[in-house]
Each structure stands twice: as structure tokens, then as C-alpha cells.
Design a protein around this motif. Structure first.
Motif, PDB file in Angstrom:
ATOM      1  N   CYS A 213       0.710  -1.055   0.341  1.00  0.00           N
ATOM      2  CA  CYS A 213       0.491  -0.100   0.052  1.00  0.00           C
ATOM      3  C   CYS A 213       0.859   1.156   0.248  1.00  0.00           C
ATOM      4  O   CYS A 213       0.581   1.490  -0.629  1.00  0.00           O
ATOM      5  CB  CYS A 213      -0.648   0.145   1.109  1.00  0.00           C
ATOM      6  SG  CYS A 213      -1.925  -1.149   1.394  1.00  0.00           S
ATOM      7  N   SER A 216       2.556   1.993  -4.031  1.00  0.00           N
ATOM      8  CA  SER A 216       1.413   2.071  -4.454  1.00  0.00           C
ATOM      9  C   SER A 216       1.456   3.915  -3.719  1.00  0.00           C
ATOM     10  O   SER A 216       1.257   4.292  -5.561  1.00  0.00           O
ATOM     11  CB  SER A 216       0.166   0.747  -3.944  1.00  0.00           C
ATOM     12  OG  SER A 216      -0.425   1.123  -2.857  1.00  0.00           O
ATOM     13  N   THR A 240       3.511   1.200 -10.680  1.00  0.00           N
ATOM     14  CA  THR A 240       2.384   1.299 -10.329  1.00  0.00           C
ATOM     15  C   THR A 240       1.082   0.384 -10.301  1.00  0.00           C
ATOM     16  O   THR A 240       0.252  -0.170  -9.141  1.00  0.00           O
ATOM     17  CB  THR A 240       1.631   2.945 -10.538  1.00  0.00           C
ATOM     18  OG1 THR A 240       2.776   3.708 -10.108  1.00  0.00           O
ATOM     19  CG2 THR A 240       0.615   3.064  -9.640  1.00  0.00           C
ATOM     20  N   CYS A 244      -0.364  -1.497  -6.751  1.00  0.00           N
ATOM     21  CA  CYS A 244      -1.955  -1.678  -6.410  1.00  0.00           C
ATOM     22  C   CYS A 244      -2.528  -3.130  -6.937  1.00  0.00           C
ATOM     23  O   CYS A 244      -3.123  -3.396  -5.861  1.00  0.00           O
ATOM     24  CB  CYS A 244      -2.517  -0.487  -7.917  1.00  0.00           C
ATOM     25  SG  CYS A 244      -2.327   0.501  -7.619  1.00  0.00           S
ATOM     26  N   CYS A 247      -1.217  -4.920  -3.769  1.00  0.00           N
ATOM     27  CA  CYS A 247      -2.174  -4.865  -2.370  1.00  0.00           C
ATOM     28  C   CYS A 247      -3.251  -5.672  -2.446  1.00  0.00           C
ATOM     29  O   CYS A 247      -3.677  -6.140  -1.380  1.00  0.00           O
ATOM     30  CB  CYS A 247      -2.988  -3.126  -2.329  1.00  0.00           C
ATOM     31  SG  CYS A 247      -1.504  -2.076  -2.698  1.00  0.00           S
ATOM     32  N   PRO A 258      -6.041   1.722  -4.064  1.00  0.00           N
ATOM     33  CA  PRO A 258      -5.501   2.265  -5.282  1.00  0.00           C
ATOM     34  C   PRO A 258      -6.660   2.765  -5.511  1.00  0.00           C
ATOM     35  O   PRO A 258      -7.016   3.706  -6.753  1.00  0.00           O
ATOM     36  CB  PRO A 258      -5.445   0.930  -5.815  1.00  0.00           C
ATOM     37  CG  PRO A 258      -4.564  -0.115  -4.956  1.00  0.00           C
ATOM     38  CD  PRO A 258      -5.479   0.792  -3.594  1.00  0.00           C
ATOM     39  N   GLY A 283      -2.771  -4.657 -12.640  1.00  0.00           N
ATOM     40  CA  GLY A 283      -2.759  -5.247 -10.936  1.00  0.00           C
ATOM     41  C   GLY A 283      -4.427  -6.053 -11.001  1.00  0.00           C
ATOM     42  O   GLY A 283      -3.990  -6.941 -11.124  1.00  0.00           O
TER      43      GLY A 283
END
Length: 568
Positions: A213, A216, A240, A244, A247, A258, A283
């Protein structure tokens, strides 16, 4: 000779009574007149050199701060990490899951698999993690681990992720414009918080959740500042997206960061829609890959088998109408990976919502910000005496989860103040929008008692409309949104929740504290306050460290640590 001497004297002349000098020195004149091929004067080139030197100094200072934080956080988290050599709190769940993976045995968990896979493969390749037929030692918290059970490597993995989160806090602070001393305070708050530390020393997954987290969030802030079309932009889009995806591949609640940053990217920063979609697709691809690895380890190819197994393991299958519906539905279409993924995640979310069992150490979401309720992770009572004369002193060994009071209580205050400032700034913006040609003006000075309130209003307006303050409040609005959305899943739910669920929200609260320090204090005062906060946080950690490491202490010592009624 006289003329030359007079000329030199005139060149040394300076302004009198505030007037500009009549003549400049020969060096300054040459600086102004000497222009290189790029159209730059010597003065301009010298300014660029000075800026480069300042940037280099800042980079060295950042590197020194990061290294210091990593060393401190790593030592705190790795110290005596093999102790206790016994099952601590939810380790009996996750150690069991890792053993099932080593045996290619099906298991069901309400959380996605990425964190468990990282711990499993680390343990498999570092120290080994052979299958075990007897798992009776995992039936109870406090049972000792067998000598050949590799519980240390997964703990070290958790400690590595927990340690790596600390510099991410510092770098995020610097990325949003905080001074190095303020950003260092934020890193210290993560390094010395007992909630972060304990979760980073056990076979648990929350340290990975916080790391991904935080990563990101940092990458997203860098993405917002990158130039569209540049190579850096594309690198940040991919990284990124992976962060994400990680996460939500650790816990579903990891979607909060995100979600907030993605909304800001679309609405406020105006990142192109296709780039936001690319981040989401990357992601989701990582999310699916984690399950592909999980399914291959569990050797499952039939979604109906998934349902049969986890229902039989967790709730029983007799008379379950959902099983009959699933059987009839699956007979009408072929089975594949996406079908397995769908049914697995649907049942995970449903099973989490059905948890109604109460827990002795549960707490409410509104208690977390002040750490009003602790959690007993491990206890050994009594412990043989360790004093020199071998008296009958009774010692207890606890691992007890609480937040660092300095961290929690100051950040709670910061959340309240930041909320008030954002509301004031929003109200001021609304008033200016409604009356754009009638800006607020203070009343003329009068001898009446109403002059002081008008002066205060004017001062508040001046502060809140300052460009630097406005920018910090914009970041504060983002962090406040992140703080609230991380609490949202636990408001109004029936299932039990615990203090460690506050960790993602605490991350944003710490950042809000940094913004307030930046707004309210000048450079000298900021350094003084930063030093005081770091020392207080470290002192609080040292004071409560027996509860972090399970150090044997007397009953009187234990009682002195129980500051609040529900730290029992």
C-alpha cells in the motif's frame, strides 16, 4: 596611473543611502557581458552550479536519513526474532497454510494468496519447508514449534517487508514536499510503533499489506508529477499497476489505496483514462497470477472440487442448498481457470461476511486511533526466576499488541486539526465562489471590541490562502480521504475486528501530522519539535519493549505498562 587608480576606486564604490552602485566591479561586468554559446552568462552558470550542489547535498541527506531509518527499523524487527519458539496468535493459521502448500493440500482462507505464497517460497528455498503429517502443535497458541519446523524464515520475511516500509514513509513525505527533518519524524513513527513492529516479527501478512500500500501510494505520487509520454511515465505506469495489484492480492482491504489514488488520478490530476485502465489491468493480471500459482500448488482443476473441499473443511456439506445449485450450474458449462477464480473469490467474500463469532480481544474501529484496546498475542506465566540469587520472584512473559502512545495520540490530534483546516479552506473557497468580486476584507480599525475578531478572520484567511499552505491542504485532503476509506470497511460490520486493522489508516494519519508540522512551524522550531518527537517515540518504544519481545518481567512491571483499563 592616477586614472587607473581612480577607475579602481570607482569600481569599488557602493550605493549610498540605498542608491544603486554607479559602477560594477570588473568581475561582475565580465559576468554580465560574457555569454556562452548557449546564451548563458557566467552568473547564470554559477547559479546552476549552486543549484546542482544544493541538489547533491539534499540527495546525500536523504540517503543518510533512509540508511539510518533502515538500520534502526531492521535491528528493532530482527532482534530475537526466533523468540518465542512457539505459536504466537494467528501464526497457528498461517503456519498451517504454509504447511498445506508444501503438501499440495487444499485449504481455504478468506484472504487472497500473494502474501502466503511469498512466505512459502521464501521458506522453501531458505532453510527448507518439508511436508509434515503431524500438525497438532498448531492447535493452540503457545505450543512450542518442533525443532525441524522452519518458522524463522517466514518471520524474517515479515520483518524485511516491515523494515522496507519505513523508508517508504520518509520518501513519500519528501515526495509531497516535506522537509527532511519532518519526513524523518514520519519514518521514526513507523519504525518505533509497536503495532507495526509486532506485525512485522511474526508469521503474519500485514507487514506485506502495509509495504505494498505504501509503495503504491509513493509510485502514484511520482506518476502524477511525471511528464506524459516520457519513458519515466511508462515505467511508473507498469510499476504502479504491479504495486496496486499486490495490495489487493494480499488482502481485499488493500483496495482502499488504489481506489483513492485512482479516483484522484482521474478527477483531479487528469491522468488519461487509458493509462488508468492500464494500471488496473496490470493489477488484475498480477491478482490472477497469484491464484494461478495457488491452484497449481493445490493441484485443483475442478471448481466444483474447490467448493466441495472448502465447504467440507469449514462448514460441512450436508443439506447445503448452495452446493446443489453449484452442481447444477457447473453441469451446464465447461470449467476453467476463470471459473475457479470466480467461485473461489465469491466464497471468500461471502465467508468473511458470515463471520459472526465474537473474540475476547476484538475492538471497535473508533477505539483504534487512540489504541484503547490491546491484544494479547502470547503469554507464558509464570517464567522461572532469572535474578542472581534465584529467589521465587514470579515473572511473566507477554507479547501484547498496542500502538505507540506518542504515535497514536499525536496523529489522532493531527487528523482532527487537518479535518478542521480542510473544512475552513473549503468554506472560504465556497464564499469566494459565491462572491468572486467581493473578497473578504477586515473591518477598519476601531476601538470597539469587535475589531479583534475581524483581525483574526483576516489572519486566518491570509494563512489559508497562502499557496504553500493550500498545496499542503490539498495533500491533506487526499490523506484524509485515504484515512477514512481505510476505516470504512469496519464501520457497521458485524464481524470482529482488531487493532492491527488500523495500520493502513494510520499510515495516512502519520502523513497528515507531517503536513501540519510543515505548515505550522518555521525551520528552527521544526527541527526542535522533530527531535523531540523522535526521542519521545523511541522512548515509548523502549518503555513498552518487553511487550514486543516477550521479555520476562515481574507482575509489578507488567502492571506499570497497563496505562489504560482495556490494556489487560
Amino acid at each position: 596611473m592616477k586614472d587607473r587608480g581612480g577607475e579602481r576606486m570607482r569600481r569599488r564604490s557602493v550605493a549610498v543611502d540605498g542608491a544603486e552602485p554607479v559602477l560594477t566591479s570588473r568581475r561582475n561586468a565580465q559576468d554580465v557581458q560574457s555569454i556562452d554559446k548557449k546564451g548563458q552568462t557566467r552568473a547564470e552558470r554559477r547559479d546552476k552550479v549552486n543549484q546542482s550542489v544544493d541538489a547533491t547535498s539534499s540527495a546525500w541527506l536523504d540517503a543518510l536519513c533512509v540508511v539510518s531509518l533502515v538500520v534502526a527499523a531492521g535491528w528493532i524487527r530482527l532482534y530475537r526474532i526466533a523468540e518465542p519458539a512457539a505459536v504466537v496468535f494467528d501464526e497457528f493459521h498461517f503456519a498451517r497454510f504454509l504447511t498445506y502448500l508444501s503438501e499440495n493440500v487444499f485449504f481455504f482462507d478468506i484472504h487472497p494468496p500473494l502474501a502466503k505464497l511469498i512466505m512459502f517460497f521464501s521458506a522453501k528455498f531458505i532453510g527448507g519447508f518439508p511436508p509434515r503429517s503431524d500438525l497438532s502443535f498448531l492447535n493452540r497458541i503457545g505450543n512450542p514449534y518442533p525443532d525441524d519446523f522452519n518458522y524463522v524464515t517466514p518471520r524474517v520475511v515479515a520483518a524485511i517487508f516491515g523494515t522496507a516500509s519505513v523508508p517508504l514513509m520518509y520518501l513519500t513525505g519528501r515526495q509531497v514536499g516535506l522537509a527532511p527533518d519532518v519526513a524523518f519524524v514520519l519514518g521514526c513513527f513507523v519504525a518505533f510503533d509497536m503495532n507495526h513492529i509486532i506485525e512485522s516479527r511474526l508469521v503474519l501478512t500485514d507487514s506485506q499489506l502495509i509495504f505494498f500500500c505504501a509503495l503504491s501510494l509513493l509510485l502514484m505520487t511520482k506518476l502524477w508529477k511525471s511528464r506524459d509520454g516520457s519513458a519515466a511515465r511508462y515505467v511508473l505506469l507498469v510499476s504502479t499497476g504491479l504495486a496496486c495489484g499486490a495490495c489487493m492480492s494480499v488482502k481485499f482491504t488493500g483496495l482502499a489505496t488504489p481506489a483513492v489514488t485512482g479516483l484522484v488520478s482521474l478527477v483531479w490530476v487528469r491522468i488519461p483514462i487509458w493509462q488508468c485502465a492500464l494500471i488496473g489491468m496490470i493489477g488484475l493480471a498480477l491478482f490472477a497470477c497469484a491464484y494461478a500459482v495457488l491452484f497449481s500448488l493445490m493441484q485443483i482443476c475442478d471448481p466444483k472440487e474447490i467448493y466441495h473441499r472448502f465447504v467440507s473443511v469449514n462448514w460441512g456439506i450436508k443439506g447445503d442448498p448452495r452446493l446443489e445449485q453449484l452442481d447444477s450450474a457447473l453441469q451446464l458449462r465447461p470449467w476453467g481457470f476463470w471459473t475457479k477464480l470466480y467461485y473461489m473469490n465469491r466464497e471468500m467474500i461471502s465467508a468473511s461476511a458470515r463471520i459472526k463469532t465474537r473474540h475476547e480481544w476484538e475492538s471497535k474501529w473508533y477505539e483504534w486511533a487512540l489504541s484503547l484496546r490491546g491484544i494479547l498475542y502470547f503469554s507464558k506465566d509464570p517464567v522461572p526466576p532469572v535474578d542472581a540469587d534465584q529467589t521465587s520472584t514470579r515473572l511473566v512473559s507477554w507479547i501484547y499488541l498496542i500502538g505507540n502512545p506518542v504515535v497514536y495520540w499525536t496523529t489522532f490530534l493531527a487528523v482532527l486539526i487537518m479535518s478542521a483546516l480542510i473544512l475552513l479552506r473549503a468554506g472560504l473557497s465556497y464564499m469566494q465562489y459565491r462572491a468572486p468580486r467581493k473578497p473578504f476584507k477586515s473591518a477598519p480599525a476601531r476601538k470597539s471590541s469587535t475589531a479583534a475578531p475581524h483581525m483574526w478572520k483576516e489572519q486566518i484567511q491570509t494563512i489559508l490562502t497562502d499557496p504553500a499552505v493550500t498545496q499542503n491542504l490539498q495533500w491533506g485532503a487526499l490523506f484524509l480521504a485515504g484515512f477514512l476509506i481505510n476505516l470504512l470497511p469496519y464501520i457497521g460490520i458485524e464481524r470482529c475486528a482488531f487493532l492491527y486493522h488500523y495500520l493502513p489508516g494510520l499510515w495516512y494519519a502519520i502523513l497528515m501530522l507531517g503536513l501540519l508540522l510543515q505548515i505550522a512551524l518555521g525551520p528552527r522550531a521544526r527541527v526542535t519539535v522533530s527531535i523531540c518527537l523522535c526521542v519521545l517515540a523511541a522512548a515509548a518504544f523502549w518503555y513498552f519493549s518487553p511487550w514486543v519481545y516477550g521479555t520476562p518481567i515481574s507482575l509489578e512491571h507488567k502492571a506499570s505498562l497497563q496505562w489504560l483499563p482495556r490494556w489487560n
